[in-house]
Scaffold this active site. Structure first.
Site, mmCIF file in Angstrom:
data_model
loop_
_atom_site.group_PDB
_atom_site.id
_atom_site.type_symbol
_atom_site.label_atom_id
_atom_site.label_comp_id
_atom_site.label_asym_id
_atom_site.label_seq_id
_atom_site.Cartn_x
_atom_site.Cartn_y
_atom_site.Cartn_z
ATOM 1 N N ASP A 37 -111.373 44.488 -11.059
ATOM 2 C CA ASP A 37 -112.064 44.718 -9.790
ATOM 3 C C ASP A 37 -112.587 46.157 -9.718
ATOM 4 O O ASP A 37 -111.801 47.106 -9.679
ATOM 5 C CB ASP A 37 -111.083 44.450 -8.645
ATOM 6 C CG ASP A 37 -111.769 44.168 -7.329
ATOM 7 O OD1 ASP A 37 -112.998 44.315 -7.242
ATOM 8 O OD2 ASP A 37 -111.070 43.797 -6.371
ATOM 9 N N ASP A 38 -113.922 46.312 -9.720
ATOM 10 C CA ASP A 38 -114.549 47.634 -9.629
ATOM 11 C C ASP A 38 -114.249 48.515 -10.844
ATOM 12 O O ASP A 38 -114.127 49.741 -10.722
ATOM 13 C CB ASP A 38 -114.099 48.373 -8.362
ATOM 14 C CG ASP A 38 -114.635 47.756 -7.079
ATOM 15 O OD1 ASP A 38 -115.367 46.756 -7.159
ATOM 16 O OD2 ASP A 38 -114.301 48.273 -5.997
ATOM 17 N N CYS A 75 -118.685 42.626 -5.239
ATOM 18 C CA CYS A 75 -117.596 41.702 -5.579
ATOM 19 C C CYS A 75 -117.919 40.253 -5.247
ATOM 20 O O CYS A 75 -117.829 39.372 -6.106
ATOM 21 C CB CYS A 75 -116.324 42.104 -4.830
ATOM 22 S SG CYS A 75 -115.809 43.818 -5.061
ATOM 23 N N ARG A 79 -118.815 36.904 -7.690
ATOM 24 C CA ARG A 79 -117.913 35.744 -7.730
ATOM 25 C C ARG A 79 -118.653 34.462 -7.366
ATOM 26 O O ARG A 79 -118.386 33.392 -7.930
ATOM 27 C CB ARG A 79 -116.721 35.992 -6.799
ATOM 28 C CG ARG A 79 -115.801 37.077 -7.348
ATOM 29 C CD ARG A 79 -114.920 37.727 -6.283
ATOM 30 N NE ARG A 79 -114.606 39.089 -6.679
ATOM 31 C CZ ARG A 79 -113.613 39.435 -7.491
ATOM 32 N NH1 ARG A 79 -112.788 38.506 -7.940
ATOM 33 N NH2 ARG A 79 -113.427 40.691 -7.824
ATOM 34 N N LYS A 137 -108.204 37.971 -6.025
ATOM 35 C CA LYS A 137 -109.227 38.073 -4.990
ATOM 36 C C LYS A 137 -110.104 36.817 -4.950
ATOM 37 O O LYS A 137 -110.580 36.342 -5.968
ATOM 38 C CB LYS A 137 -110.119 39.291 -5.237
ATOM 39 C CG LYS A 137 -111.208 39.454 -4.170
ATOM 40 C CD LYS A 137 -112.219 40.534 -4.496
ATOM 41 C CE LYS A 137 -111.662 41.914 -4.306
ATOM 42 N NZ LYS A 137 -112.746 42.936 -4.321
ATOM 43 N N HIS A 139 -112.634 36.132 -1.742
ATOM 44 C CA HIS A 139 -113.816 36.787 -1.168
ATOM 45 C C HIS A 139 -115.010 35.840 -1.019
ATOM 46 O O HIS A 139 -116.160 36.283 -0.971
ATOM 47 C CB HIS A 139 -114.212 37.992 -2.046
ATOM 48 C CG HIS A 139 -114.817 39.118 -1.253
ATOM 49 N ND1 HIS A 139 -115.302 40.265 -1.834
ATOM 50 C CD2 HIS A 139 -115.013 39.266 0.074
ATOM 51 C CE1 HIS A 139 -115.764 41.072 -0.919
ATOM 52 N NE2 HIS A 139 -115.596 40.492 0.247
ATOM 53 N N HIS A 227 -109.400 48.417 -7.888
ATOM 54 C CA HIS A 227 -110.056 48.575 -6.580
ATOM 55 C C HIS A 227 -109.209 49.455 -5.653
ATOM 56 O O HIS A 227 -107.987 49.385 -5.665
ATOM 57 C CB HIS A 227 -110.232 47.179 -5.971
ATOM 58 C CG HIS A 227 -111.145 47.099 -4.793
ATOM 59 N ND1 HIS A 227 -110.842 47.651 -3.577
ATOM 60 C CD2 HIS A 227 -112.355 46.489 -4.646
ATOM 61 C CE1 HIS A 227 -111.821 47.383 -2.718
ATOM 62 N NE2 HIS A 227 -112.753 46.684 -3.351
ATOM 63 N N ASP A 333 -116.159 42.793 -12.230
ATOM 64 C CA ASP A 333 -117.057 42.101 -11.301
ATOM 65 C C ASP A 333 -118.295 42.898 -10.930
ATOM 66 O O ASP A 333 -119.284 42.330 -10.465
ATOM 67 C CB ASP A 333 -116.302 41.664 -10.040
ATOM 68 C CG ASP A 333 -115.669 42.829 -9.283
ATOM 69 O OD1 ASP A 333 -115.635 43.961 -9.804
ATOM 70 O OD2 ASP A 333 -115.172 42.591 -8.163
ATOM 71 N N ASN A 334 -118.258 44.199 -11.089
ATOM 72 C CA ASN A 334 -119.416 45.043 -10.783
ATOM 73 C C ASN A 334 -119.136 46.439 -11.330
ATOM 74 O O ASN A 334 -118.096 46.674 -11.946
ATOM 75 C CB ASN A 334 -119.696 45.103 -9.272
ATOM 76 C CG ASN A 334 -118.474 45.297 -8.408
ATOM 77 O OD1 ASN A 334 -118.114 44.404 -7.645
ATOM 78 N ND2 ASN A 334 -117.806 46.433 -8.527
ATOM 79 N N LYS A 387 -121.572 50.717 -8.146
ATOM 80 C CA LYS A 387 -121.402 49.542 -7.288
ATOM 81 C C LYS A 387 -122.254 49.652 -6.016
ATOM 82 O O LYS A 387 -122.364 50.722 -5.416
ATOM 83 C CB LYS A 387 -119.928 49.399 -6.907
ATOM 84 C CG LYS A 387 -119.626 48.255 -5.932
ATOM 85 C CD LYS A 387 -118.159 48.247 -5.545
ATOM 86 C CE LYS A 387 -117.864 47.176 -4.501
ATOM 87 N NZ LYS A 387 -116.440 47.176 -4.089
#
Length: 538
Positions: A37-38, A75, A79, A137, A139, A227, A333-334, A387
């Site tokens: 994540d991130d 994010c 997804r 996650k 989201h 994250h 994810d990013n 991001k």
């Protein structure tokens, strides 16, 4: 080679020849998708970082490491695209969470949850005979009607929204409902458990409970690390103490050089101009420098911790003769996150009332520090921004693929690949079909490339369009239009040749007006097909 593994290799050979339904003896491969994540492009060890990630790095041994994998800049949009094989607007995430945008209640594309126009991959894999698990996650919806369970996961423990405390239920906003899903119910957090360890335990528990099953599994480890808030168990808080006292400007230079040394980016690459809005590290006070360095230490510790738990999960697969039968995909994810919600954003009052941002308690439960734009520009060193933006720094992320039937490359792969390509890849591996009554997937299966039967995934005519918060991009072949101004106006599109200028430093609109006009015509046609709404439409 175990007989089960041999059968699965033969299945992979067969799907290279023709699509066949699952046999009575289910020899299809397991699929494990690991999402960080991130995570910054330049922060994984094998991509040239000093952060220890041996378990993630080892996936490249006998696998494929990608240097031009494109997710989306946020994010939830990533997804949605991943699980649908489609554009974020078609999948219902034209607008993530509280971000402002041209929204009309009930407007298709702006549901802020998975739309009914797509068929989620977990549901299709479940219906084709796969066991389906996820932890981490979500989201993509906050009601049970739009939960992981509804999307086809048989077992799941998931954070509803985009972020939360790594140790408890505090979250980042006031909320009367529970913050997590467990299967088809809403629930709370197990007090005191650290997120990365907890999610790993859940996934292992799911596998253990179905230990005797002959059905293959599709499992998503959707970790919430690294994250923000930057929190780690006490034993990890000082793993990288003193490592980043040189500051973010120098680390950006070091990351860029290490990427070149590792062969991830070409030797002739140029470092894009630094973000002038970020104060130079050398101009900070000693106290400010100390706090900034601490942030990066904690971020590194979170990634180090994440890698160890990825190792636990992979060790379980090895110990139970599952590893050699499992396609493993690792990605972020990013791009790295620039937000600092403690000091700015819609949840400042709640966050400041429930957390502190002190140096003394840095990394502890109840402390809220963020990586920030200053360190994010180091994590995305070869690219522009991070991001939130559809520039390369927001969308190009690490990705490594390994498993049965994957043909290793002698060098890193620099083909263009998107997050939308994973859904059709998984469906091809499973011998599953996509329903005709849903919006056709825009991604294309990468399995022919993974298996060594093709030299690329997309031809030069393939078009990728993305918008969010009125930022926009159009990509075809090596050419890209990019708009980073609000409100959106197509006159603000800049033109870039990504093969020659991956840092997007040079606007070629004046020197190549015909190419700009060509991509602009594609933008106008594609955005109407996708249902992208602009202020002029309202």
């Amino acid at each position: 080679m175990p007989l089960r593994t041999l059968r699965r290799v033969l299945w992979l050979v067969l799907i290279g020849l023709a699509h066949s339904p699952a046999s009575a003896q289910d020899d299809r491969p397991n699929i494990l998708l690991i999402i960080a994540d991130d995570l910054g492009y330049a922060d994984v060890g094998i991509y040239g970082s000093d952060i220890r990630t041996p378990n993630i790095d080892a996936l490249a041994d006998g696998g494929i490491l990608f240097t031009q994998f494109h997710a989306s800049p946020l994010c939830a949009t990533t997804r949605a695209m991943l699980l649908s094989g489609n554009n974020n607007t078609v999948a219902g995430l034209a607008r993530q969470g509280s971000f402002a945008g041209p929204v009309i209640p009930g407007l298709a594309g702006y549901e802020n949850r998975l739309s009914d126009r797509i068929a989620p991959v977990p549901r299709l894999l479940r219906d084709s005979g796969y066991r389906t698990y996820m932890a981490g996650k979500w989201h993509l919806g906050t009601t049970v009607e739009y939960s992981p369970y509804a999307a086809g996961y048989e077992r799941s423990f998931a954070m509803k929204r985009g972020s939360g405390n790594h140790f408890d239920d505090t979250g980042i906003r006031a909320s009367a409902d529970e913050k997590y899903f467990e299967d088809d119910t809403q629930t709370g957090w197990s007090e005191g458990e650290y997120s990365t360890e907890f999610y790993t335990n859940k996934l292992i528990d799911y596998l253990e409970a179905d230990r005797g099953s002959d059905r293959p599994f599709f499992m998503v480890a959707a970790y919430t690390s690294p994250h923000w808030p930057l929190q780690v168990p006490d034993e990890d808080r000082n793993l990288y103490a003193g490592r980043y006292d040189m500051g973010y400007d120098r680390l950006r230079e070091l990351r860029f050089e290490s990427l070149k040394a590792a062969g991830i980016i070409p030797e002739e690459s140029r470092l894009p101009p630094r973000n002038p809005a970020i104060n130079p590290f050398d101009e900070l006070s000693p106290a400010e420098q100390r706090l900034e360095s601490r942030k990066m230490e904690l971020y590194a510790a979170m990634l180090d911790n994440l890698d160890r738990h990825v190792g636990r999960l992979l060790d379980y697969l090895r110990a139970n003769d599952l590893y050699d039968d499992t396609l493993i995909v690792f990605l972020s994810d990013n791009g790295p996150a620039a937000e600092d919600f403690y000091h700015a954003g819609p949840y400042v009052d709640y966050i400041q009332a429930h957390y502190d941002a002190s140096y003394e308690r840095a990394g502890m439960r109840g402390n809220f520090l963020s990586y920030g734009a200053q360190w994010a520009q180091a994590g995305s060193a070869p690219f522009k921004l991070y991001k939130g933006f559809p520039s390369e720094g927001g969308v190009v992320t690490p990705m490594i693929v390994k498993g049965p039937g994957v043909m290793p490359r002698e060098q890193y792969s620099d083909i263009y690949l998107t997050v939308m390509d994973l859904a059709p890849t998984f469906l091809e591996l499973a011998g599953a079909s996509y329903p005709d009554d849903k919006a056709p997937m825009l991604g294309e299966s990468a399995w022919p490339y993974f298996s060594g039967r093709a030299d690329t995934v997309h031809d030069d005519d393939y078009v990728t369009v993305f918008t969010h918060r009125q930022y926009a991009s159009v990509r075809q072949g090596d050419w890209k239009l990019l708009s980073l101004m609000q409100p959106f106006d197509e006159r603000n599109f800049t033109l870039h040749n990504m093969a020659e200028d991956p840092g997007e430093a040079f606007d070629l609109s004046l020197s190549n007006p015909s190419k700009r006009a060509e991509l602009l015509a594609l933008w106008r046609a594609e955005r109407l097909k996708l249902g992208i709404v602009l202020p002029e439409d309202l």
